[in-house]
Design a protein around this motif. Structure first.
Motif, PDB file in Angstrom:
ATOM      1  N   MET A  37     -74.095 -88.799  19.014  1.00  0.00           N
ATOM      2  CA  MET A  37     -74.147 -90.079  18.347  1.00  0.00           C
ATOM      3  C   MET A  37     -74.834 -89.938  16.990  1.00  0.00           C
ATOM      4  SD  MET A  37     -73.085 -93.100  18.592  1.00  0.00           S
ATOM      5  CE  MET A  37     -73.015 -94.093  20.027  1.00  0.00           C
ATOM      6  N   SER A  38     -75.852 -89.104  16.903  1.00  0.00           N
ATOM      7  CA  SER A  38     -76.540 -88.946  15.616  1.00  0.00           C
ATOM      8  C   SER A  38     -75.607 -88.344  14.569  1.00  0.00           C
ATOM      9  CB  SER A  38     -77.815 -88.117  15.758  1.00  0.00           C
ATOM     10  OG  SER A  38     -77.520 -86.807  16.153  1.00  0.00           O
ATOM     11  N   HIS A  39     -74.719 -87.444  14.996  1.00  0.00           N
ATOM     12  CA  HIS A  39     -73.745 -86.871  14.058  1.00  0.00           C
ATOM     13  C   HIS A  39     -72.802 -87.960  13.545  1.00  0.00           C
ATOM     14  CE1 HIS A  39     -71.383 -83.913  12.034  1.00  0.00           C
ATOM     15  NE2 HIS A  39     -70.311 -84.219  12.728  1.00  0.00           N
ATOM     16  N   PHE A  40     -72.414 -88.886  14.418  1.00  0.00           N
ATOM     17  CA  PHE A  40     -71.562 -90.003  14.011  1.00  0.00           C
ATOM     18  C   PHE A  40     -72.222 -90.777  12.874  1.00  0.00           C
ATOM     19  CE2 PHE A  40     -70.604 -94.519  14.191  1.00  0.00           C
ATOM     20  CZ  PHE A  40     -69.215 -94.511  14.091  1.00  0.00           C
ATOM     21  N   TRP A  41     -73.504 -91.113  13.036  1.00  0.00           N
ATOM     22  CA  TRP A  41     -74.194 -91.897  12.011  1.00  0.00           C
ATOM     23  C   TRP A  41     -74.435 -91.088  10.751  1.00  0.00           C
ATOM     24  CZ3 TRP A  41     -73.502 -96.704  11.998  1.00  0.00           C
ATOM     25  CH2 TRP A  41     -73.315 -97.383  13.190  1.00  0.00           C
ATOM     26  N   THR A  42     -74.607 -89.786  10.875  1.00  0.00           N
ATOM     27  CA  THR A  42     -74.709 -88.930   9.692  1.00  0.00           C
ATOM     28  C   THR A  42     -73.404 -88.973   8.911  1.00  0.00           C
ATOM     29  OG1 THR A  42     -76.331 -87.465  10.725  1.00  0.00           O
ATOM     30  CG2 THR A  42     -75.064 -86.561   8.876  1.00  0.00           C
ATOM     31  N   LEU A  43     -72.285 -88.868   9.620  1.00  0.00           N
ATOM     32  CA  LEU A  43     -70.975 -88.958   8.961  1.00  0.00           C
ATOM     33  C   LEU A  43     -70.794 -90.309   8.288  1.00  0.00           C
ATOM     34  CD1 LEU A  43     -68.712 -87.306  11.690  1.00  0.00           C
ATOM     35  CD2 LEU A  43     -69.348 -86.319   9.477  1.00  0.00           C
ATOM     36  N   MET A  44     -71.140 -91.372   8.988  1.00  0.00           N
ATOM     37  CA  MET A  44     -71.023 -92.725   8.428  1.00  0.00           C
ATOM     38  C   MET A  44     -71.844 -92.856   7.150  1.00  0.00           C
ATOM     39  SD  MET A  44     -69.116 -94.951  10.214  1.00  0.00           S
ATOM     40  CE  MET A  44     -69.814 -96.596  10.014  1.00  0.00           C
ATOM     41  N   ASN A  45     -73.099 -92.462   7.212  1.00  0.00           N
ATOM     42  CA  ASN A  45     -73.992 -92.604   6.060  1.00  0.00           C
ATOM     43  C   ASN A  45     -73.566 -91.720   4.902  1.00  0.00           C
ATOM     44  OD1 ASN A  45     -75.511 -94.490   7.454  1.00  0.00           O
ATOM     45  ND2 ASN A  45     -76.975 -92.976   8.179  1.00  0.00           N
ATOM     46  N   ASP A  46     -73.120 -90.508   5.192  1.00  0.00           N
ATOM     47  CA  ASP A  46     -72.669 -89.604   4.137  1.00  0.00           C
ATOM     48  C   ASP A  46     -71.428 -90.141   3.434  1.00  0.00           C
ATOM     49  OD1 ASP A  46     -74.724 -87.840   4.658  1.00  0.00           O
ATOM     50  OD2 ASP A  46     -73.448 -86.286   5.524  1.00  0.00           O
ATOM     51  N   GLU A  47     -70.518 -90.669   4.195  1.00  0.00           N
ATOM     52  CA  GLU A  47     -69.243 -91.127   3.621  1.00  0.00           C
ATOM     53  C   GLU A  47     -69.371 -92.477   2.928  1.00  0.00           C
ATOM     54  OE1 GLU A  47     -65.474 -91.165   2.258  1.00  0.00           O
ATOM     55  OE2 GLU A  47     -66.476 -89.448   3.181  1.00  0.00           O
ATOM     56  N   PHE A  48     -70.084 -93.401   3.531  1.00  0.00           N
ATOM     57  CA  PHE A  48     -70.084 -94.779   3.041  1.00  0.00           C
ATOM     58  C   PHE A  48     -71.421 -95.243   2.462  1.00  0.00           C
ATOM     59  CE2 PHE A  48     -66.974 -94.629   6.583  1.00  0.00           C
ATOM     60  CZ  PHE A  48     -65.828 -94.831   5.828  1.00  0.00           C
ATOM     61  N   GLY A  49     -72.474 -94.462   2.634  1.00  0.00           N
ATOM     62  CA  GLY A  49     -73.806 -94.912   2.239  1.00  0.00           C
ATOM     63  C   GLY A  49     -74.396 -95.728   3.377  1.00  0.00           C
ATOM     64  N   ALA A  50     -75.702 -95.645   3.551  1.00  0.00           N
ATOM     65  CA  ALA A  50     -76.351 -96.259   4.712  1.00  0.00           C
ATOM     66  C   ALA A  50     -76.117 -97.764   4.805  1.00  0.00           C
ATOM     67  CB  ALA A  50     -77.851 -95.959   4.695  1.00  0.00           C
TER      68      ALA A  50
ATOM     69  N   TYR B 282     -73.659 -99.726   3.389  1.00  0.00           N
ATOM     70  CA  TYR B 282     -72.265-100.092   3.644  1.00  0.00           C
ATOM     71  C   TYR B 282     -71.833 -99.628   5.029  1.00  0.00           C
ATOM     72  CZ  TYR B 282     -67.289-100.897   2.801  1.00  0.00           C
ATOM     73  OH  TYR B 282     -65.997-101.332   2.881  1.00  0.00           O
ATOM     74  N   ALA B 283     -72.345 -98.472   5.483  1.00  0.00           N
ATOM     75  CA  ALA B 283     -72.015 -97.977   6.826  1.00  0.00           C
ATOM     76  C   ALA B 283     -72.434 -98.988   7.886  1.00  0.00           C
ATOM     77  CB  ALA B 283     -72.682 -96.628   7.082  1.00  0.00           C
ATOM     78  N   ALA B 284     -73.618 -99.554   7.727  1.00  0.00           N
ATOM     79  CA  ALA B 284     -74.108-100.555   8.682  1.00  0.00           C
ATOM     80  C   ALA B 284     -73.225-101.800   8.652  1.00  0.00           C
ATOM     81  CB  ALA B 284     -75.551-100.921   8.372  1.00  0.00           C
ATOM     82  N   THR B 285     -72.801-102.208   7.461  1.00  0.00           N
ATOM     83  CA  THR B 285     -71.918-103.367   7.328  1.00  0.00           C
ATOM     84  C   THR B 285     -70.562-103.094   7.969  1.00  0.00           C
ATOM     85  OG1 THR B 285     -73.010-104.062   5.301  1.00  0.00           O
ATOM     86  CG2 THR B 285     -70.794-104.908   5.665  1.00  0.00           C
ATOM     87  N   LEU B 286     -69.990-101.929   7.702  1.00  0.00           N
ATOM     88  CA  LEU B 286     -68.715-101.563   8.316  1.00  0.00           C
ATOM     89  C   LEU B 286     -68.818-101.564   9.840  1.00  0.00           C
ATOM     90  CD1 LEU B 286     -67.314 -98.585   6.208  1.00  0.00           C
ATOM     91  CD2 LEU B 286     -66.264-100.825   6.541  1.00  0.00           C
ATOM     92  N   ALA B 287     -69.878-100.956  10.341  1.00  0.00           N
ATOM     93  CA  ALA B 287     -70.060-100.860  11.795  1.00  0.00           C
ATOM     94  C   ALA B 287     -70.142-102.244  12.439  1.00  0.00           C
ATOM     95  CB  ALA B 287     -71.309-100.047  12.113  1.00  0.00           C
ATOM     96  N   ARG B 288     -70.762-103.160  11.753  1.00  0.00           N
ATOM     97  CA  ARG B 288     -70.951-104.514  12.283  1.00  0.00           C
ATOM     98  C   ARG B 288     -69.696-105.385  12.129  1.00  0.00           C
ATOM     99  NH1 ARG B 288     -74.747-106.388   8.860  1.00  0.00           N
ATOM    100  NH2 ARG B 288     -73.125-107.381   7.642  1.00  0.00           N
ATOM    101  N   ASP B 289     -68.991-105.239  11.000  1.00  0.00           N
ATOM    102  CA  ASP B 289     -67.963-106.211  10.635  1.00  0.00           C
ATOM    103  C   ASP B 289     -66.519-105.723  10.657  1.00  0.00           C
ATOM    104  OD1 ASP B 289     -70.051-107.988  10.174  1.00  0.00           O
ATOM    105  OD2 ASP B 289     -70.124-107.557   8.027  1.00  0.00           O
ATOM    106  N   HIS B 290     -66.293-104.430  10.483  1.00  0.00           N
ATOM    107  CA  HIS B 290     -64.920-103.936  10.367  1.00  0.00           C
ATOM    108  C   HIS B 290     -64.252-103.861  11.736  1.00  0.00           C
ATOM    109  CE1 HIS B 290     -61.613-101.986   8.298  1.00  0.00           C
ATOM    110  NE2 HIS B 290     -61.536-101.163   9.326  1.00  0.00           N
ATOM    111  N   VAL B 291     -63.135-104.539  11.879  1.00  0.00           N
ATOM    112  CA  VAL B 291     -62.401-104.573  13.142  1.00  0.00           C
ATOM    113  C   VAL B 291     -61.355-103.458  13.139  1.00  0.00           C
ATOM    114  CG1 VAL B 291     -60.842-105.948  14.576  1.00  0.00           C
ATOM    115  CG2 VAL B 291     -62.789-107.035  13.450  1.00  0.00           C
ATOM    116  N   LEU B 292     -61.371-102.663  14.185  1.00  0.00           N
ATOM    117  CA  LEU B 292     -60.444-101.538  14.322  1.00  0.00           C
ATOM    118  C   LEU B 292     -59.297-101.936  15.246  1.00  0.00           C
ATOM    119  CD1 LEU B 292     -63.225 -98.860  14.791  1.00  0.00           C
ATOM    120  CD2 LEU B 292     -61.760 -99.111  12.781  1.00  0.00           C
ATOM    121  N   GLY B 293     -58.148-102.210  14.660  1.00  0.00           N
ATOM    122  CA  GLY B 293     -56.983-102.602  15.446  1.00  0.00           C
ATOM    123  C   GLY B 293     -56.571-101.544  16.452  1.00  0.00           C
ATOM    124  N   SER B 294     -56.710-100.281  16.058  1.00  0.00           N
ATOM    125  CA  SER B 294     -56.296 -99.189  16.949  1.00  0.00           C
ATOM    126  C   SER B 294     -57.220 -99.026  18.153  1.00  0.00           C
ATOM    127  CB  SER B 294     -56.218 -97.874  16.174  1.00  0.00           C
ATOM    128  OG  SER B 294     -57.491 -97.514  15.674  1.00  0.00           O
TER     129      SER B 294
END
Length: 82
Positions: free
Chosen positions: A1-14, A16-28
């Protein structure tokens, strides 16, 4: 799980990553947010892949940054050795 959050923070910034995790709906993943999918036991890799697909993250960035030094490697942090 920590690797997941490292990837999120690296790609989107801490922030925006938190906002995406909270708000972005994944249809798939059944119309769940990143947080909902993880809380309901979806494997982090599946959530990461679904988010990368949605956000058009290029394949070369999906495995994370290549700038970290592995523990124990030259320049890494190894219990007391320089």
């Amino acid at each position: 799980m920590s690797h997941f959050w490292t990837l999120m923070n690296d790609e989107f910034g801490a922030e925006y990553a938190a906002t995406l995790a909270r708000d972005h709906v994944l249809g798939s993943l059944g119309g769940r947010t990143v947080n909902e999918a993880l809380e309901q036991g979806e494997p982090p890799r599946a959530v990461w892949d679904a988010l990368c697909d949605d956000m058009d993250v290029p394949a070369e960035r999906r495995l994370g940054r290549n700038t970290r030094v592995a523990r124990g490697a030259q320049g890494g942090q190894l219990g007391g050795k320089p």
